[in-house]
Design an enzyme around this catalytic site. Structure first.
Site, mmCIF file in Angstrom:
data_model
loop_
_atom_site.group_PDB
_atom_site.id
_atom_site.type_symbol
_atom_site.label_atom_id
_atom_site.label_comp_id
_atom_site.label_asym_id
_atom_site.label_seq_id
_atom_site.Cartn_x
_atom_site.Cartn_y
_atom_site.Cartn_z
ATOM 1 N N PRO A 87 6.780 -20.814 -7.725
ATOM 2 C CA PRO A 87 7.794 -19.788 -8.015
ATOM 3 C C PRO A 87 8.710 -20.172 -9.176
ATOM 4 O O PRO A 87 9.366 -19.312 -9.753
ATOM 5 C CB PRO A 87 8.594 -19.662 -6.709
ATOM 6 C CG PRO A 87 8.105 -20.715 -5.794
ATOM 7 C CD PRO A 87 6.914 -21.376 -6.379
ATOM 8 N N GLU A 114 7.507 -26.556 1.030
ATOM 9 C CA GLU A 114 8.522 -26.277 0.012
ATOM 10 C C GLU A 114 8.026 -26.550 -1.402
ATOM 11 O O GLU A 114 8.719 -26.256 -2.381
ATOM 12 C CB GLU A 114 9.793 -27.079 0.286
ATOM 13 C CG GLU A 114 10.570 -26.604 1.512
ATOM 14 C CD GLU A 114 10.852 -25.106 1.502
ATOM 15 O OE1 GLU A 114 11.421 -24.615 0.519
ATOM 16 O OE2 GLU A 114 10.466 -24.435 2.493
ATOM 17 N N ARG A 152 -12.315 -11.275 -15.294
ATOM 18 C CA ARG A 152 -12.714 -9.967 -15.825
ATOM 19 C C ARG A 152 -12.628 -9.888 -17.339
ATOM 20 O O ARG A 152 -13.121 -8.942 -17.940
ATOM 21 C CB ARG A 152 -11.946 -8.835 -15.134
ATOM 22 C CG ARG A 152 -10.453 -8.918 -15.237
ATOM 23 C CD ARG A 152 -9.791 -7.812 -14.445
ATOM 24 N NE ARG A 152 -10.030 -6.491 -15.006
ATOM 25 C CZ ARG A 152 -9.545 -6.049 -16.170
ATOM 26 N NH1 ARG A 152 -8.773 -6.836 -16.903
ATOM 27 N NH2 ARG A 152 -9.817 -4.850 -16.594
ATOM 28 N N ASP A 167 -8.264 -2.201 -22.195
ATOM 29 C CA ASP A 167 -7.244 -2.327 -21.162
ATOM 30 C C ASP A 167 -5.900 -1.893 -21.710
ATOM 31 O O ASP A 167 -5.429 -2.434 -22.701
ATOM 32 C CB ASP A 167 -7.121 -3.792 -20.698
ATOM 33 C CG ASP A 167 -8.118 -4.117 -19.610
ATOM 34 O OD1 ASP A 167 -8.753 -3.179 -19.092
ATOM 35 O OD2 ASP A 167 -8.246 -5.305 -19.281
HETATM 36 C C1 9D3 Z 1 14.011 -22.487 0.211
HETATM 37 C C2 9D3 Z 1 13.285 -21.610 -0.750
HETATM 38 N N1 9D3 Z 1 11.842 -21.806 -0.631
HETATM 39 C C3 9D3 Z 1 11.263 -20.909 0.348
HETATM 40 C C4 9D3 Z 1 11.794 -19.512 0.369
HETATM 41 C C5 9D3 Z 1 11.292 -21.707 -1.955
HETATM 42 C C6 9D3 Z 1 9.830 -21.525 -1.985
HETATM 43 C C7 9D3 Z 1 8.972 -22.591 -1.808
HETATM 44 C C8 9D3 Z 1 7.585 -22.394 -1.860
HETATM 45 C C9 9D3 Z 1 9.294 -20.273 -2.231
HETATM 46 C C10 9D3 Z 1 7.920 -20.093 -2.260
HETATM 47 C C11 9D3 Z 1 7.080 -21.147 -2.075
HETATM 48 C C12 9D3 Z 1 5.593 -20.945 -2.126
HETATM 49 N N2 9D3 Z 1 5.194 -20.131 -3.278
HETATM 50 C C13 9D3 Z 1 4.218 -20.470 -4.107
HETATM 51 O O1 9D3 Z 1 3.585 -21.488 -3.914
HETATM 52 C C14 9D3 Z 1 3.941 -19.647 -5.258
HETATM 53 C C15 9D3 Z 1 4.525 -18.425 -5.719
HETATM 54 C C16 9D3 Z 1 5.567 -17.593 -5.190
HETATM 55 O O2 9D3 Z 1 6.152 -17.830 -4.123
HETATM 56 N N3 9D3 Z 1 5.913 -16.479 -5.901
HETATM 57 C C17 9D3 Z 1 5.314 -16.127 -7.062
HETATM 58 N N4 9D3 Z 1 4.340 -16.862 -7.591
HETATM 59 C C18 9D3 Z 1 3.963 -18.001 -6.926
HETATM 60 S S1 9D3 Z 1 2.764 -19.039 -7.426
HETATM 61 C C19 9D3 Z 1 2.947 -20.052 -6.144
#
Ligand code: 9D3
Length: 250
Positions: A87, A114, A152, A167
């Site tokens: 994220p 996490e 794709r 596209d």
């Molecule tokens: C305490 C905050 N955490 C949980 C709400 C932060 C958090 C840790 C791990 C939020 C999401 C994640 C897991 N997400 C991914 O591995 C992830 C992801 C995403 O959550 N949103 C957009 N793209 C991606 S790519 C990998």
């Protein structure tokens, strides 16, 4: 294109190759996928892949020793860039997808819990990538989205009639509406122009729809563009017709 995906849920990741375009690409030999489970690189009896965060707090962190062993094994056969799905990463765009489709191979690293120990990012990750501003429970869906979007665009995967350069997103516009038979459904007709046989008029109508619908639904995309005079005229027409039709309703 060869993908190595590092994930605690290898069966989940492999399902991306079970359907549609990605499945066809695999059958054509244009795409190959290997999935590697960090749990197979643990050395303790419990096969531990996570541990408590230094400094305290909720949740667990993926262990760096296990990930380092996994990544080093994968790197023996895959010399491509390591992309960590997270994220905190740069949001994935069609432009980035198109650039990644030029690579010979990629390593996609999926976190759970996490996330992963920060030192793995510093030591081994070339690029951190998010698929959008919402919370997933791990990187696997992100990796599957990347594989789908990249595949794709690989040469010979899609037929020429819907090739990558057609596209709309590549251009920063939304697609035009599509219709098929029957001509009438629930008293709704197909736009007459699409049945006219006038190919120039149809192309003009479709372009106008692309511009108008982008203006209505995704004005942020239009903001980032400068329209050529022909497109500007089509959008002006659409906006004029939209204004007139909204005045009839009110
Ligand atoms: C305490 C905050 N955490 C949980 C709400 C932060 C958090 C840790 C791990 C939020 C999401 C994640 C897991 N997400 C991914 O591995 C992830 C992801 C995403 O959550 N949103 C957009 N793209 C991606 S790519 C990998």
């Amino acid at each position: 294109m060869h993908f190595d995906v590092i994930s605690l849920f290898p069966e989940f990741v492999r399902t991306v190759t079970a359907y549609g375009v990605v499945r066809r690409a695999k059958e054509l030999g244009v795409l190959s996928l290997s999935v590697c489970n960090p749990r197979d690189f643990t050395t303790d009896v419990h096969r531990t892949v996570d541990d408590r965060p230094y400094g305290g707090g909720p949740g667990m962190v993926m262990k760096p020793d296990v990930l380092l062993a996994t990544i080093r094994q994968v790197r023996r056969s895959n010399k491509g860039r390591v992309i960590y799905l997270s994220p905190q990463g740069k949001p994935l765009t069609q432009q980035r997808v198109a650039a990644l489709a030029q690579e010979a191979s990629l390593i996609l690293l999926c976190g759970r819990y996490e996330g992963i120990d920060e030192r793995i990012i510093e030591l081994e990750v070339d690029e951190e990538c998010s698929i959008g501003d919402y919370v997933l429970s791990g990187g696997e869906l992100g990796a599957m989205v990347m594989i789908d979007a990249i595949t794709r665009l690989l040469p010979t995967v899609l037929g020429h009639e819907s090739s990558a350069e057609q596209d709309s997103f590549t251009e920063g516009l939304l697609d035009c509406p599509h219709y098929t038979r029957p001509e009438l459904i629930d008293s709704k007709e197909v736009p007459a122009i699409l049945k006219s046989g006038d190919h120039a008029a149809i192309a003009r109508w479709r372009r106008k729809q692309m511009l108008g619908l982008t203006w209505l639904k995704r004005p942020d995309l239009l903001q980032a563009k400068t329209l050529n005079p022909v497109d500007q005229t089509l959008l002006d027409e659409y906006q004029q017709e939209y204004k007139v039709s909204s005045e009839v309703i009110s």
